[in-house]
Design an enzyme around this catalytic site. Sequence first.
Site, short mmCIF file in Angstrom:
data_model
loop_
_atom_site.label_atom_id
_atom_site.label_comp_id
_atom_site.label_asym_id
_atom_site.label_seq_id
_atom_site.Cartn_x
_atom_site.Cartn_y
_atom_site.Cartn_z
CG LEU B 234 -1.82 1.15 1.45
CD1 LEU B 234 -2.93 1.11 0.43
CD2 LEU B 234 -2.37 1.13 2.86
CG ASP B 235 -0.49 4.81 0.07
OD1 ASP B 235 -1.08 4.67 -1.01
OD2 ASP B 235 -0.99 5.35 1.07
CD GLU B 236 5.96 2.16 1.47
OE1 GLU B 236 7.11 2.24 0.99
OE2 GLU B 236 5.55 2.89 2.39
#
Lengths: 291, 291, 291, 291
Positions: B234-236
């Site tokens: 997530l979000d990486e």
Amino acid sequence: MTVHTAALRDHACLIVHGPDQPGIVAAVTALVTRNHGNIVTLDQYSDNPEGGAFFQRVVFHRQDLTAAVPEIEADLAGALGPLGLDWRLTDQSVPKRMAILASTSDHCLLELLWRHRRGELPVTVPMVISNHTKTAEDVRSFGIPFFHVPSAGPDKSEAEAKILELVQGNVDFIVLARYMQIISEDFLDAVGVPVINIHHSFLPAFIGAAPYRKAKERGVKLIGATSHYVTKDLDEGPIIEQDVARVDHAHSAADLQARGAYVERAVLSRAVQWHAQDRVIRHGNHTIVFN
Amino acid sequence: MTVHTAALRDHACLIVHGPDQPGIVAAVTALVTRNHGNIVTLDQYSDNPEGGAFFQRVVFHRQDLTAAVPEIEADLAGALGPLGLDWRLTDQSVPKRMAILASTSDHCLLELLWRHRRGELPVTVPMVISNHTKTAEDVRSFGIPFFHVPSAGPDKSEAEAKILELVQGNVDFIVLARYMQIISEDFLDAVGVPVINIHHSFLPAFIGAAPYRKAKERGVKLIGATSHYVTKDLDEGPIIEQDVARVDHAHSAADLQARGAYVERAVLSRAVQWHAQDRVIRHGNHTIVFN
Amino acid sequence: MTVHTAALRDHACLIVHGPDQPGIVAAVTALVTRNHGNIVTLDQYSDNPEGGAFFQRVVFHRQDLTAAVPEIEADLAGALGPLGLDWRLTDQSVPKRMAILASTSDHCLLELLWRHRRGELPVTVPMVISNHTKTAEDVRSFGIPFFHVPSAGPDKSEAEAKILELVQGNVDFIVLARYMQIISEDFLDAVGVPVINIHHSFLPAFIGAAPYRKAKERGVKLIGATSHYVTKDLDEGPIIEQDVARVDHAHSAADLQARGAYVERAVLSRAVQWHAQDRVIRHGNHTIVFN
Amino acid sequence: MTVHTAALRDHACLIVHGPDQPGIVAAVTALVTRNHGNIVTLDQYSDNPEGGAFFQRVVFHRQDLTAAVPEIEADLAGALGPLGLDWRLTDQSVPKRMAILASTSDHCLLELLWRHRRGELPVTVPMVISNHTKTAEDVRSFGIPFFHVPSAGPDKSEAEAKILELVQGNVDFIVLARYMQIISEDFLDAVGVPVINIHHSFLPAFIGAAPYRKAKERGVKLIGATSHYVTKDLDEGPIIEQDVARVDHAHSAADLQARGAYVERAVLSRAVQWHAQDRVIRHGNHTIVFN
């Protein structure tokens, strides 16, 4: 914005800070007026009109300021003390004394010395202290005393004790200009003056070792720098200033670091200038910056 | 930089990507020439001349491109396959089909629709999908189909199944324009097209809930936004674009959020434009952006 | 982006420039390959695919480059001459020789010397020439020769003749680092090397004397700087780089000037770096910058 | 910074402006206090402590403001009139009425309407007037009245008369959102409310026709926009806000124009917001912006 301290003769800066309540601004400005001061600039901020904190910075001109200071301070104590307000009065024509601590990198150090020489920082620089000797010659070419305080080995207490000896009573604030040593909580307690630091920062942040390598691997498009007051929580103190520069995939980790250096020196210089001009008020873990 | 797809008739974009080795650029350009193509722009990057990865983007003009594509692709397969290189040939006059997923915030969604209407994004928008109905009327005023796929309750599999049904075979990439639902790894595996996200970011980063409140408490001076490809972390995922805006102590957490919205819509728009123009190459967890 | 010339051993930069036509990129890359070069970076631009001008910059690695140069140049002459293309081959490990001309301001001058010392500019600095002596000591502290060439009175021909004597044959380009003398057309014709200048700029521009006062009176919100090649039309030559900084009503004309100085040194530094790396191609009255 | 007018009930904004003299700030703050107001924010600026001009903006909270206004105004007239100071008291909960004039470009127009709908501009929009019909449907989809006032032929007096009829008494200020007609001095005199304009700007400035083509030919690296109050000197009025975006040689003149449009809408939006919040004070040919 003028920083030439000579032009600031008979100018005082008054910082007022505490619980917000009706009438503070009127009380403070009336006080300045009855003490024959003429307000040059006034900045004011309340973080919440109902039950919040109040911050004010007033610069005023008062003929023969030096002679009048005790009287003004007595008036301030009488007027603002009962309201639970903190205040601080400084003579803007008296430059603050700044010690710089550095290691081997010279980009922040030389930028501060050079801006100081140009008359853009209202400070004196009684000393530069470094755990290396690499920058000694450069520092002394600016006519600034350089002290070498090595810091090898895990026990930093001896080095910190020597630094304390050098700075105590001699400086009004300390700047860590890429000083690559962790400052102990004991040192911070003992030194008793604000300590300003600069560190790299990225969007998103990369914690731990080799941040530029990690930033490169994630492909960040911006690199930045943050200047903050040092607290016991390493790199977590109140932020004074931040900025970024644009990078792209063609930059190596070394390129990111080189570009980051230019952001660091600019951000640290602005933070130092604003601190030296009493434009920064600490509150909780953040700052109010009247710039 | 022109994005009007009509002006791009008979223009092909060739992406080549793989282990660096002497002679790739010469081999690719010779191939374009012998297939009667005229190179309009060529960007090339090698992350390490010795044993690194090689990336190239060539846009070339070829009369009667459509008819020639099979022949060119056969030549590419024969020439680049043996060198272990991946390649991808796209017709620049064929806009990519983009689905937008949104929730209640309209700032990113409307910006994309509006830039699309201005002819600045080389895409078609076959659908907007939202777990709310709030933006339905606005979307339809642009002549774009709107589908409501509610996503209440902890089990998102039904909603994701419906979304899959809508997008599969119908779109070339998906944009999460402030879609406030976590995308499952299963969905990512099944959907088989790139998914682009936008999220806020700060210097330093604040993780978890209420990021704007935390940023306010720390007194950040910059707020930002990051657009990236969605991966299972997530979000990486690989960053496509980032930017920041300046804030100060006088901004409330709500002000930070409002200002952040303007950074988000600008950053997401640029990321979408570059993706749609085949300017972004993913490699490991980062991107090469030829813009 | 690395500029350390030692790391650039056996790296050549080839600039090709002329009327666009099909097959140039293929011809150039084939030429590099048959001369045993391996392309490290390639940038290419055509200002109009139909009848426009073509620009290419190729950096390639070739073992024993020095020995091979005559052979490569003969091949270039044979292959590109008939196409009407200009070309220029430079050895990237040979730093360009840069003379700096300055007056009393030191911000641009010291920034260049300091970046040079950090290894960030691929140049040598055989001399600094000034019509004043104010910066002599600083310049010499960097180990750089300083020459004082006074320029009093209306007739500048004597001063220019002395400068010509110093620079001719000794430098590859000249930087005017706030050199407050108008350069004559005769000097430009005689010197035969590129001359780079930096000047302030505003939105909107203010022409003539006292630009900072005029900018203050109009209340500009941005001040900027422009670096350009010097042509006979004063300050109207091809732009290499520009940037701005934000100001507001509280800045005095002197503050604008101080802030402008920081923009100037940054803009000039980038322009010098890109020129020294052969990233700038002049064409008509503008530049192509492959950065 | 909050602009939701509902949250601003019982908030007044007081602007004071005139010759600087000792004690003004104290006099004004005392006046606010004796009228039972509590100061929320105070900004103050003096362009020269000795004989200069003084500017102050105070926002204060006063219960039952509407009822108290006549009394406060009488007090202001009595206290500030004798000092030669101008003042202006506005109720922050009353949004200003803004007319927008547009032609065929929609980027500035729609941005203003959209920000207004988001509650970010403290205004009402009683009308949009255009000399074309192209944007009529979009405007009306926001629920805003649209009036078509054609402006063909060299004589603009009829069109201006019609516009005057529409706006007089109905609006507090006018925004030219890419209204491609020259406003006559007669119109400005007659309309009696501030008129805000947006125009492109470059470093250096290009005057006259085809500015983007000229900017392209000179190879500018930044394009910008300036928002200003309209005066009889076309495009020379007091600047409210400016900003720039970066461009390079690969951008066509059309690309410059498209990118400029995004700068224009952002700059105009900020100028409108600040004007509507009484943050902008005109003085001579420049502005004081308390933002």
